[in-house]
Write an enzyme that holds these catalytic residues in place. Structure first.
Site, PDB file in Angstrom:
ATOM      1  N   HIS A 173       0.776  -1.092  -0.013  1.00  0.00           N
ATOM      2  CA  HIS A 173       0.084  -0.096   0.063  1.00  0.00           C
ATOM      3  C   HIS A 173       0.939   1.244  -0.023  1.00  0.00           C
ATOM      4  O   HIS A 173       1.906   1.136   0.520  1.00  0.00           O
ATOM      5  CB  HIS A 173      -0.885   0.047   1.260  1.00  0.00           C
ATOM      6  N   ASP A 186      -7.904  -5.529   0.114  1.00  0.00           N
ATOM      7  CA  ASP A 186      -8.442  -6.290  -1.052  1.00  0.00           C
ATOM      8  C   ASP A 186      -8.103  -7.966  -0.873  1.00  0.00           C
ATOM      9  O   ASP A 186      -8.516  -8.608  -1.597  1.00  0.00           O
ATOM     10  CB  ASP A 186      -7.779  -5.849  -2.326  1.00  0.00           C
TER      11      ASP A 186
HETATM   12  N1  CMC Z   1       4.258  -7.418  -5.269  1.00  0.00           N
HETATM   13  C1  CMC Z   1       5.310  -7.369  -5.317  1.00  0.00           C
HETATM   14  N2  CMC Z   1       6.308  -6.252  -5.159  1.00  0.00           N
HETATM   15  C2  CMC Z   1       5.753  -5.116  -4.698  1.00  0.00           C
HETATM   16  C3  CMC Z   1       4.316  -5.153  -4.505  1.00  0.00           C
HETATM   17  C4  CMC Z   1       3.762  -6.245  -4.724  1.00  0.00           C
HETATM   18  N3  CMC Z   1       2.300  -6.271  -4.376  1.00  0.00           N
HETATM   19  N4  CMC Z   1       3.970  -3.780  -4.309  1.00  0.00           N
HETATM   20  C5  CMC Z   1       5.281  -3.246  -4.354  1.00  0.00           C
HETATM   21  N5  CMC Z   1       6.084  -3.916  -4.312  1.00  0.00           N
HETATM   22  C6  CMC Z   1       7.542  -3.585  -4.544  1.00  0.00           C
HETATM   23  C7  CMC Z   1       7.895  -2.707  -5.716  1.00  0.00           C
HETATM   24  O1  CMC Z   1       8.325  -3.708  -6.903  1.00  0.00           O
HETATM   25  C8  CMC Z   1       9.256  -2.020  -5.160  1.00  0.00           C
HETATM   26  O2  CMC Z   1      10.332  -2.522  -5.337  1.00  0.00           O
HETATM   27  P1  CMC Z   1      11.682  -2.098  -5.407  1.00  0.00           P
HETATM   28  O3  CMC Z   1      11.911  -0.869  -4.320  1.00  0.00           O
HETATM   29  O4  CMC Z   1      12.541  -3.252  -5.187  1.00  0.00           O
HETATM   30  O5  CMC Z   1      11.578  -1.460  -6.786  1.00  0.00           O
HETATM   31  C9  CMC Z   1       8.628  -1.453  -3.904  1.00  0.00           C
HETATM   32  O6  CMC Z   1       7.732  -2.721  -3.533  1.00  0.00           O
HETATM   33  C10 CMC Z   1       7.764  -0.317  -3.724  1.00  0.00           C
HETATM   34  O7  CMC Z   1       6.804  -0.332  -4.640  1.00  0.00           O
HETATM   35  P2  CMC Z   1       5.804   0.785  -5.179  1.00  0.00           P
HETATM   36  O8  CMC Z   1       5.345   0.423  -6.579  1.00  0.00           O
HETATM   37  O9  CMC Z   1       7.003   2.236  -5.308  1.00  0.00           O
HETATM   38  O10 CMC Z   1       4.910   1.122  -4.142  1.00  0.00           O
HETATM   39  P3  CMC Z   1       3.753   2.114  -4.395  1.00  0.00           P
HETATM   40  O11 CMC Z   1       3.466   2.741  -3.074  1.00  0.00           O
HETATM   41  O12 CMC Z   1       3.812   3.034  -5.435  1.00  0.00           O
HETATM   42  O13 CMC Z   1       2.423   1.065  -4.763  1.00  0.00           O
HETATM   43  C11 CMC Z   1       0.549  -0.292  -4.744  1.00  0.00           C
HETATM   44  C12 CMC Z   1       1.334   0.615  -3.871  1.00  0.00           C
HETATM   45  C13 CMC Z   1      -0.483  -0.492  -3.674  1.00  0.00           C
HETATM   46  C14 CMC Z   1       0.151   0.164  -6.112  1.00  0.00           C
HETATM   47  C15 CMC Z   1       1.439  -1.767  -4.700  1.00  0.00           C
HETATM   48  O14 CMC Z   1       1.849  -1.987  -3.503  1.00  0.00           O
HETATM   49  C16 CMC Z   1       0.618  -2.598  -5.767  1.00  0.00           C
HETATM   50  O15 CMC Z   1       0.747  -2.765  -6.945  1.00  0.00           O
HETATM   51  N6  CMC Z   1       0.142  -3.627  -5.015  1.00  0.00           N
HETATM   52  C17 CMC Z   1      -0.469  -4.565  -5.576  1.00  0.00           C
HETATM   53  C18 CMC Z   1      -1.711  -4.112  -5.998  1.00  0.00           C
HETATM   54  C19 CMC Z   1      -2.893  -3.996  -5.041  1.00  0.00           C
HETATM   55  O16 CMC Z   1      -3.109  -4.920  -4.155  1.00  0.00           O
HETATM   56  N7  CMC Z   1      -3.787  -2.854  -4.907  1.00  0.00           N
HETATM   57  C20 CMC Z   1      -4.705  -2.380  -3.800  1.00  0.00           C
HETATM   58  C21 CMC Z   1      -4.120  -1.225  -3.083  1.00  0.00           C
HETATM   59  S1  CMC Z   1      -5.414  -1.278  -1.501  1.00  0.00           S
HETATM   60  C22 CMC Z   1      -6.703  -0.636  -2.042  1.00  0.00           C
HETATM   61  C23 CMC Z   1      -6.954   0.571  -2.597  1.00  0.00           C
HETATM   62  O17 CMC Z   1      -6.317   1.574  -2.088  1.00  0.00           O
HETATM   63  O18 CMC Z   1      -7.592   0.420  -3.880  1.00  0.00           O
END
Ligand code: CMC
Length: 435
Positions: free
Chosen positions: A311, A369
């Site tokens: 998140h 989720d």
């Molecule tokens: N699986 C694997 N790696 C992940 C994941 C994941 N679900 N989420 C983040 N990472 C890794 C990412 O690759 C990065 O690694 P590195 O630093 O080595 O490059 C690090 O963690 C930070 O990721 P980020 O993309 O910068 O994190 P963010 O804050 O931009 O993204 C997120 C947040 C929710 C989009 C992401 O965690 C994600 O895609 N999760 C899966 C989708 C999901 O479950 N979404 C629902 C969110 S809760 C409901 C809502 O608010 O809608």
């Protein structure tokens, strides 16, 4: 609306000695923010913050999140207390009006919502224009936008009475619009809402009743569904809410703003994740395949993410996920589902991920989720409806945020800046002289 300041400031200096002193603003709780509005005037620079991870886009009194401590408050009330003691409509009142209703206000509000739940009969014909296999998010996005073509008596955003009626209409009609999107996809007759039922019950009725046979509403499931709605009702300045606010900042009506919010919510990184979690679990298939799947997730070239994990704000745990996990067990028990292979798989996946350094070091925990899909599937909802249910609940939050913005005299059109890295100025080259 304006923030308060205890007099702190942030001094920014450029090479060459020019400095700007930026006032710090205090919220009720949470970190201070540096007010950068005069930065460009003083130093001629903008700030760069892709994804807005460090930027407060507005002042708000609605929802507070402390991502490190796993805290979520609606108007100051902890989500755990609201999920246990309140109802979705009471929470809706709270989000919209700032305070919990007294008995009379509660009755009036519930009456107002329940008596706006029919949609203009002409809207029915809209559905016939869609293919039966259209994704219900596409359908509700269009139908909600089209509400602006039907309810011209609640489009004047400067009129408080128009705003009040528009809120009732959106909150009341979303379940009808959503249930009809489902009915259309399965070729069943549309069921009209019933005013003798509560909000969650009414939706279950419109989803699952058919003319010859009413759906027998299980109170445990209705309560669980109501709780899911509470958990999704608002979440501060997330992507879809920011979309609603940005659209709303132009002065456009709330129906199309909410439609824009629905479009933004649909993405798999946001509200589409609950659908994606279930697809992922089905794809993994069995506990034996988890190890290979986790290896793929950790391989940056695979493009695979562990859906339902991570998140932007919660870096400790998502408090909604804890409540959702408890609700999941209650629902499965009520339905007599003892060994659900998907739940077993989810639990094993969660266990492994929580111990794995890749996830631990990146502070990736299950989010709301991760469990909601399992509950919704057990309740008979098709996966394509999962994000629709999220949209139904979030409509309240979107409207509350839109209303707060519209009622703030200091609000201006949203207009981010950019760091331009394209070609510098150049002259047009006639076609016959291009290489
Ligand atoms: N699986 C694997 N790696 C992940 C994941 C994941 N679900 N989420 C983040 N990472 C890794 C990412 O690759 C990065 O690694 P590195 O630093 O080595 O490059 C690090 O963690 C930070 O990721 P980020 O993309 O910068 O994190 P963010 O804050 O931009 O993204 C997120 C947040 C929710 C989009 C992401 O965690 C994600 O895609 N999760 C899966 C989708 C999901 O479950 N979404 C629902 C969110 S809760 C409901 C809502 O608010 O809608």
């Amino acid at each position: 609306m304006s923030g308060s300041s205890t007099g702190g400031s942030l001094t920014v200096s450029l090479e060459g000695g020019r400095t700007a002193t930026l006032p710090l603003q205090d919220g009720t709780i949470g970190p201070q923010v540096a007010d950068i509005r005069k930065l460009h005037d003083q130093l001629g620079v903008f700030t760069y913050d892709p994804g807005y991870g460090n930027t407060a886009s507005c002042l708000s009194r609605i929802t507070y999140i402390d991502g490190d401590k796993g805290v979520l408050l609606y108007r100051g009330y902890p989500i755990e207390q609201l999920a246990e003691k309140s109802t979705f409509l009471e929470v809706a009142y709270l989000l919209l009006n700032g305070e919990l209703p007294n008995a009379e206000q509660k009755q009036d509000f519930e009456h107002g919502v329940l008596h706006h739940n029919m949609v203009h009969e002409q809207i029915r014909s809209f559905y016939n224009g869609f293919r039966r296999d259209a994704h219900p998010m596409a359908v509700i996005c269009s139908v909600v936008g089209a509400m602006s073509a039907f309810y011209s008596d609640s489009l004047d955003i400067t009129n408080p009475e128009h705003r009040r009626i528009a809120a009732f209409r959106l909150i009341a009609k979303l379940p009808t619009i959503a249930a009809w999107a489902y009915k259309y996809s399965v070729g069943e007759p549309f069921m009209y809402p019933r005013n003798d039922l509560g909000y969650a019950e009414n939706f279950l009725h419109m989803m699952y009743s058919v003319p010859p046979e009413a759906y027998r509403i299980n109170p445990v499931l209705a309560r669980a569904f109501d709780r899911i709605l509470i958990l999704h009702a608002d979440h501060e300045q997330n992507a879809s809410t920011s979309t609603v606010r940005l659209a709303g900042s132009t002065g456009v009506n709330p129906f199309v703003c909410v439609s824009a919010g629905i479009a933004s919510l649909w993405g798999p990184a946001h509200g589409g994740a609950n659908e994606a979690v279930l697809k992922m679990l089905t794809q993994i298939g069995s506990v034996a395949n988890i190890k290979d799947f986790i290896a793929k997730v950790k391989d940056k070239n695979s493009g695979v993410r562990l859906m339902g994990f991570g998140h932007r704000v919660y870096k400790n745990y998502d408090p909604r996920a804890k409540i959702m996990q408890k609700t999941c067990y209650e629902v499965l028990q009520e339905l007599g589902i003892k060994d659900d292979p998907l739940l077993d798989l989810a639990m094993e996946l969660e266990k492994i991920a929580l111990e794995d350094d890749y996830f631990v070091s990146r502070k990736l925990y299950p989010n709301v989720d991760f469990y909601s899909g399992i509950i919704l599937k057990a309740m008979g909802f098709p996966t394509s409806m999962f994000t629709v249910l999220f949209a139904m609940a979030r409509t309240v939050g979107w409207f509350a945020q839109w209303k707060e913005q519209v009622e703030d005299p200091a609000q201006r059109i949203g207009r981010p800046r950019q760091l331009y890295i394209g070609a510098p100025r150049r002259d047009y080259v006639p076609l016959d002289q291009r290489g």
